[in-house]
Write a protein that holds these residues in place. Sequence first.
Motif, mmCIF file in Angstrom:
data_model
loop_
_atom_site.group_PDB
_atom_site.id
_atom_site.type_symbol
_atom_site.label_atom_id
_atom_site.label_comp_id
_atom_site.label_asym_id
_atom_site.label_seq_id
_atom_site.Cartn_x
_atom_site.Cartn_y
_atom_site.Cartn_z
ATOM 1 N N LEU A 38 7.213 21.235 48.057
ATOM 2 C CA LEU A 38 5.858 20.793 47.704
ATOM 3 C C LEU A 38 5.313 21.595 46.519
ATOM 4 O O LEU A 38 4.641 21.033 45.646
ATOM 5 C CB LEU A 38 4.920 20.921 48.906
ATOM 6 N N GLU B 153 6.845 20.186 43.513
ATOM 7 C CA GLU B 153 6.240 18.892 43.204
ATOM 8 C C GLU B 153 4.872 19.074 42.553
ATOM 9 O O GLU B 153 4.535 18.380 41.592
ATOM 10 C CB GLU B 153 6.117 18.066 44.498
ATOM 11 N N LYS C 87 -4.116 16.349 44.316
ATOM 12 C CA LYS C 87 -4.520 16.287 45.725
ATOM 13 C C LYS C 87 -4.498 14.852 46.229
ATOM 14 O O LYS C 87 -4.029 14.593 47.348
ATOM 15 C CB LYS C 87 -5.924 16.878 45.904
ATOM 16 N N ASP C 88 -5.014 13.927 45.426
ATOM 17 C CA ASP C 88 -5.025 12.522 45.833
ATOM 18 C C ASP C 88 -3.600 12.004 46.052
ATOM 19 O O ASP C 88 -3.347 11.272 47.013
ATOM 20 C CB ASP C 88 -5.729 11.661 44.774
ATOM 21 N N TYR C 89 -2.680 12.396 45.189
ATOM 22 C CA TYR C 89 -1.282 11.979 45.336
ATOM 23 C C TYR C 89 -0.710 12.509 46.652
ATOM 24 O O TYR C 89 -0.061 11.775 47.402
ATOM 25 C CB TYR C 89 -0.471 12.478 44.140
ATOM 26 N N LEU C 90 -0.941 13.795 46.920
ATOM 27 C CA LEU C 90 -0.400 14.388 48.144
ATOM 28 C C LEU C 90 -1.062 13.812 49.397
ATOM 29 O O LEU C 90 -0.394 13.610 50.417
ATOM 30 C CB LEU C 90 -0.547 15.911 48.102
ATOM 31 N N ALA D 142 -2.294 10.762 49.663
ATOM 32 C CA ALA D 142 -1.747 9.407 49.818
ATOM 33 C C ALA D 142 -0.355 9.461 50.444
ATOM 34 O O ALA D 142 0.020 8.584 51.225
ATOM 35 C CB ALA D 142 -1.695 8.707 48.463
ATOM 36 N N ARG D 143 0.383 10.508 50.128
ATOM 37 C CA ARG D 143 1.754 10.616 50.627
ATOM 38 C C ARG D 143 1.831 11.227 52.026
ATOM 39 O O ARG D 143 2.631 10.794 52.851
ATOM 40 C CB ARG D 143 2.562 11.450 49.642
ATOM 41 N N TYR D 144 1.002 12.257 52.303
ATOM 42 C CA TYR D 144 1.116 13.005 53.562
ATOM 43 C C TYR D 144 -0.115 12.917 54.461
ATOM 44 O O TYR D 144 -0.098 13.423 55.574
ATOM 45 C CB TYR D 144 1.393 14.492 53.272
#
Length: 155
Positions: A61, A64, A79-82, A84-86
């Motif tokens: 992470l 990434e 933060k938004d990407y993470l 959305a993913r987790y």
Amino acid sequence: MSPVKKIVALVLVLFAAAAFAQQPVDPALRERLKKLEEELRCLVCQNQTLADSSAPLAEDLRREVRELAAQGKNDQEIKDYLVARYGDFVLYKPPVKETTWLLWFGPFALLAGGAIVWVFVLRRRHRKGPDDTPDSQAVEDGVEKARELLDDPQP
């Protein structure tokens, strides 16, 4: 030059190339990444920030996050990407919304429930009169009988 010396020289050149291949990190970027990693939770450790964890997933992470920062993404986009993913759990301080109410207010609800039970137990004890307590003579008789049984040798 002997074959062994050639191999040693090649290995040394490869190590030197690997050392110089790492891009120097800008101090401002390093500080930004550190701050961001302290705002994210390790998904394995659960009670550690991404910066504090040494778990392999935390390393992935962090890598990434560095890659996203290198692509020019700002902190909120990362933060938004993470999330959305987790999910919101990846944030060390998740937002207060319907899906996280239990996380935010659950401990307080348990504390209030415990306090209510404690009040009921205290009231129940207070309502009990002296008739509900065991007779002191009966207690002494029971203790004496137990001593006799323990001291009595078995045939």
